[in-house]
Enzyme design. Structure first.
Site, PDB file in Angstrom:
ATOM      1  N   THR A 260      -4.103 125.749  20.939  1.00 22.41           N
ATOM      2  CA  THR A 260      -4.905 126.777  21.628  1.00 22.41           C
ATOM      3  C   THR A 260      -6.398 126.605  21.355  1.00 22.41           C
ATOM      4  O   THR A 260      -7.221 126.578  22.285  1.00 22.41           O
ATOM      5  CB  THR A 260      -4.471 128.185  21.156  1.00 22.41           C
ATOM      6  OG1 THR A 260      -3.066 128.309  21.301  1.00 22.41           O
ATOM      7  CG2 THR A 260      -5.169 129.269  21.949  1.00 22.41           C
TER       8      THR A 260
ATOM      9  N   HIS B  50     -16.047 133.382   8.855  1.00 18.27           N
ATOM     10  CA  HIS B  50     -14.697 133.400   9.445  1.00 18.27           C
ATOM     11  C   HIS B  50     -14.664 134.397  10.619  1.00 18.27           C
ATOM     12  O   HIS B  50     -13.840 135.318  10.655  1.00 18.27           O
ATOM     13  CB  HIS B  50     -13.632 133.762   8.404  1.00 18.27           C
ATOM     14  CG  HIS B  50     -12.260 133.304   8.806  1.00 18.27           C
ATOM     15  ND1 HIS B  50     -11.311 132.849   7.937  1.00 18.27           N
ATOM     16  CD2 HIS B  50     -11.668 133.228  10.036  1.00 18.27           C
ATOM     17  CE1 HIS B  50     -10.205 132.518   8.587  1.00 18.27           C
ATOM     18  NE2 HIS B  50     -10.388 132.747   9.879  1.00 18.27           N
TER      19      HIS B  50
ATOM     20  N   GLU C 296     -13.038 132.197   0.433  1.00 19.58           N
ATOM     21  CA  GLU C 296     -13.746 133.143   1.305  1.00 19.58           C
ATOM     22  C   GLU C 296     -13.763 134.523   0.654  1.00 19.58           C
ATOM     23  O   GLU C 296     -12.743 134.916   0.095  1.00 19.58           O
ATOM     24  CB  GLU C 296     -13.055 133.216   2.675  1.00 19.58           C
ATOM     25  CG  GLU C 296     -13.157 131.907   3.440  1.00 19.58           C
ATOM     26  CD  GLU C 296     -12.467 131.909   4.798  1.00 19.58           C
ATOM     27  OE1 GLU C 296     -12.023 132.983   5.251  1.00 19.58           O
ATOM     28  OE2 GLU C 296     -12.370 130.837   5.400  1.00 19.58           O
TER      29      GLU C 296
ATOM     30  N   ALA D 134     -13.291 133.839  15.866  1.00 19.81           N
ATOM     31  CA  ALA D 134     -12.354 134.445  16.831  1.00 19.81           C
ATOM     32  C   ALA D 134     -12.665 135.918  17.082  1.00 19.81           C
ATOM     33  O   ALA D 134     -11.989 136.572  17.872  1.00 19.81           O
ATOM     34  CB  ALA D 134     -10.931 134.309  16.317  1.00 19.81           C
TER      35      ALA D 134
ATOM     36  N   ARG E 256      -9.083 125.920   9.023  1.00 23.12           N
ATOM     37  CA  ARG E 256      -8.962 126.553   7.707  1.00 23.12           C
ATOM     38  C   ARG E 256      -9.784 125.720   6.740  1.00 23.12           C
ATOM     39  O   ARG E 256      -9.820 124.483   6.849  1.00 23.12           O
ATOM     40  CB  ARG E 256      -7.500 126.566   7.221  1.00 23.12           C
ATOM     41  CG  ARG E 256      -6.638 127.638   7.825  1.00 23.12           C
ATOM     42  CD  ARG E 256      -6.943 129.025   7.242  1.00 23.12           C
ATOM     43  NE  ARG E 256      -6.058 130.042   7.780  1.00 23.12           N
ATOM     44  CZ  ARG E 256      -6.336 130.801   8.844  1.00 23.12           C
ATOM     45  NH1 ARG E 256      -7.470 130.676   9.482  1.00 23.12           N
ATOM     46  NH2 ARG E 256      -5.470 131.720   9.245  1.00 23.12           N
TER      47      ARG E 256
HETATM   48  P1  NAD Z   1      -1.746 126.231  17.801  1.00 28.81           P
HETATM   49  O1  NAD Z   1      -0.397 126.318  17.173  1.00 28.81           O
HETATM   50  O2  NAD Z   1      -1.897 126.663  19.211  1.00 28.81           O
HETATM   51  O3  NAD Z   1      -2.296 124.737  17.718  1.00 28.81           O
HETATM   52  C1  NAD Z   1      -2.266 123.947  16.573  1.00 28.81           C
HETATM   53  C2  NAD Z   1      -2.210 122.505  17.043  1.00 28.81           C
HETATM   54  O4  NAD Z   1      -2.425 121.651  15.933  1.00 28.81           O
HETATM   55  C3  NAD Z   1      -0.851 122.152  17.661  1.00 28.81           C
HETATM   56  O5  NAD Z   1      -1.079 121.539  18.913  1.00 28.81           O
HETATM   57  C4  NAD Z   1      -0.250 121.173  16.659  1.00 28.81           C
HETATM   58  O6  NAD Z   1       0.545 120.200  17.295  1.00 28.81           O
HETATM   59  C5  NAD Z   1      -1.517 120.563  16.067  1.00 28.81           C
HETATM   60  N1  NAD Z   1      -1.295 119.925  14.770  1.00 28.81           N
HETATM   61  C6  NAD Z   1      -0.532 120.352  13.750  1.00 28.81           C
HETATM   62  N2  NAD Z   1      -0.594 119.475  12.735  1.00 28.81           N
HETATM   63  C7  NAD Z   1      -1.410 118.465  13.138  1.00 28.81           C
HETATM   64  C8  NAD Z   1      -1.856 117.268  12.538  1.00 28.81           C
HETATM   65  N3  NAD Z   1      -1.426 116.929  11.336  1.00 28.81           N
HETATM   66  N4  NAD Z   1      -2.720 116.495  13.246  1.00 28.81           N
HETATM   67  C9  NAD Z   1      -3.116 116.826  14.484  1.00 28.81           C
HETATM   68  N5  NAD Z   1      -2.717 117.955  15.112  1.00 28.81           N
HETATM   69  C10 NAD Z   1      -1.875 118.750  14.439  1.00 28.81           C
HETATM   70  O7  NAD Z   1      -2.693 127.049  16.849  1.00 28.81           O
HETATM   71  P2  NAD Z   1      -4.171 127.576  17.198  1.00 28.81           P
HETATM   72  O8  NAD Z   1      -4.086 128.939  17.740  1.00 28.81           O
HETATM   73  O9  NAD Z   1      -4.887 126.526  17.948  1.00 28.81           O
HETATM   74  O10 NAD Z   1      -4.782 127.702  15.725  1.00 28.81           O
HETATM   75  C11 NAD Z   1      -4.877 126.574  14.886  1.00 28.81           C
HETATM   76  C12 NAD Z   1      -5.307 127.019  13.504  1.00 28.81           C
HETATM   77  O11 NAD Z   1      -6.649 127.443  13.548  1.00 28.81           O
HETATM   78  C13 NAD Z   1      -4.523 128.216  12.978  1.00 28.81           C
HETATM   79  O12 NAD Z   1      -3.343 127.802  12.311  1.00 28.81           O
HETATM   80  C14 NAD Z   1      -5.513 128.893  12.073  1.00 28.81           C
HETATM   81  O13 NAD Z   1      -5.352 128.427  10.753  1.00 28.81           O
HETATM   82  C15 NAD Z   1      -6.857 128.481  12.617  1.00 28.81           C
HETATM   83  N6  NAD Z   1      -7.545 129.578  13.319  1.00 28.81           N
HETATM   84  C16 NAD Z   1      -8.788 129.922  12.895  1.00 28.81           C
HETATM   85  C17 NAD Z   1      -9.473 130.944  13.549  1.00 28.81           C
HETATM   86  C18 NAD Z   1     -10.856 131.356  13.104  1.00 28.81           C
HETATM   87  O14 NAD Z   1     -11.193 132.524  13.226  1.00 28.81           O
HETATM   88  N7  NAD Z   1     -11.677 130.453  12.630  1.00 28.81           N
HETATM   89  C19 NAD Z   1      -8.873 131.620  14.629  1.00 28.81           C
HETATM   90  C20 NAD Z   1      -7.617 131.215  15.047  1.00 28.81           C
HETATM   91  C21 NAD Z   1      -6.957 130.183  14.386  1.00 28.81           C
END
Ligand code: NAD
Length: 311
Positions: free
Chosen positions: A148, A277, A258, A280, A229
């Site tokens: 996403t 942080h 954090e 989002a 993260r």
């Molecule tokens: P998501 O599940 O939609 O996407 C994660 C993607 O990463 C998936 O396509 C997965 O296949 C891929 N992935 C997993 N391991 C991998 C690897 N070793 N190498 C390459 N790709 C890999 O999740 P998302 O909604 O996109 O969120 C991702 C992460 O971002 C969350 O788990 C969260 O920790 C972090 N996040 C941070 C914020 C923020 O406020 N900064 C907001 C939302 C999410």
């Protein structure tokens, strides 16, 4: 499973007022109440929507816990499994907000907005050196993790004419991404980019994914963006890479610890943008959560699989 009492844990206050979500869920069937850590309050619920994990969630007889975050690295998955509690997360709702934040970070670094903002605090009028500002158009961006967040970043970067590449576990193609590399080709992918944006979840496979070797592989005029993260990057290695000029700068929304400790050298670096942080954060966050919760209550009523089920 039947959900007749849904609790909104007051820890969601870190992101939005719990009452906002309660009002947004007013029209659904279960009774919706704001709850705290009091065991009696939790025991009165069948399901809880929460920001933070609490051990009390595991022994209150809950059927379902929904996390308002996408990352579930702070939840003890095995304990949820053992307790027979369903855990769902909020992936899928942050593509626009984090995509715009990452684009803003890249614009800030390329157009020098972060430097002007610091100058304004001191009422200083200094034009940048002629060779400091650049445009993002045609600049190569490599997005590591194309879920996403990654897709949200890629779409917006593509829209302003950046050359977007990406890294994912399978090298399958994706809209808005000119070339997709498999994980094994991470070094090649990042070595060509002016910006490397990290958007993976934190898992055993991604702890320290960006470390000394990866920062060395990056161009010296490249910037590192972390909206994933903190622990997905080795912060010590990042600081060394910045100090030694291995990379040009960074924009960081997440950190190993954090809030970022006051004595972290990241605060004082010229070409480092620090955000709390908040990539989002948006006024409609509670509405996106309400939609997910409503959808899953309907799935439960229809005896269907839940959306975003983690455990
Ligand atoms: P998501 O599940 O939609 O996407 C994660 C993607 O990463 C998936 O396509 C997965 O296949 C891929 N992935 C997993 N391991 C991998 C690897 N070793 N190498 C390459 N790709 C890999 O999740 P998302 O909604 O996109 O969120 C991702 C992460 O971002 C969350 O788990 C969260 O920790 C972090 N996040 C941070 C914020 C923020 O406020 N900064 C907001 C939302 C999410």
């Amino acid at each position: 499973m039947q959900i007749s009492h849904l609790g909104i844990h007051d820890s969601v206050d870190a992101v939005f007022p719990p009452e906002q979500l309660r009002e947004a869920l007013f029209s659904i069937d279960p009774n919706v109440e704001v709850v705290g850590d009091d065991p009696d309050e939790l025991a009165g619920c069948d399901a809880v929507v929460t920001f933070a994990h609490r051990d009390g969630l595991l022994d209150s007889g809950l059927e379902w816990v929904h996390s308002i975050q996408a990352g579930y690295d702070r939840f003890p998955l095995a304990e949820f499994e053992d307790a027979g509690i369903i855990l769902t997360n909020s992936t899928g709702i942050h593509g626009t907000s984090v995509g715009e934040s990452a684009l803003g970070m890249m614009l800030s670094l390329s157009r020098r907005l972060h430097a002007f903002s610091c100058q304004q605090t001191d009422r200083e009028w200094n034009r940048p050196d002629w060779d400091e500002p650049f445009t993002l158009q045609h600049e190569p961006l490599c997005v590591v993790g194309l879920g996403t967040l990654g897709q949200g970043i890629a779409k917006r970067a593509d829209a302003i004419g950046m050359h977007v590449t990406g890294v994912r576990r399978s090298a399958e193609s994706m809209p808005h991404v000119r070339k997709v590399y498999a994980n094994d080709d991470l070094h090649q992918a990042i070595s060509e980019a002016r910006f490397v944006a990290l958007a993976t979840p934190l898992t055993d496979a991604t702890v320290g994914l960006m470390g000394t070797a990866e920062f060395e592989a990056m161009r010296e005029d490249a910037y590192f963006i972390n909206v994933a993260r903190g622990k997905c990057a080795d912060e010590k290695a990042l600081i060394s890479a910045l100090e030694d000029g291995e990379i040009a700068g960074a924009a960081l929304d997440v950190f190993e610890e954090e809030p970022l400790p006051e004595d972290s050298s990241l605060w004082g670096m010229d070409d480092v943008v620090v955000t709390p942080h908040a990539a989002a954060a948006e006024i409609d966050y509670y509405n996106h959560i309400a939609e997910l919760v409503r959808e899953n209550v309907q799935h439960i009523d229809a005896d269907e699989e839940l959306t975003n089920r983690v455990v």
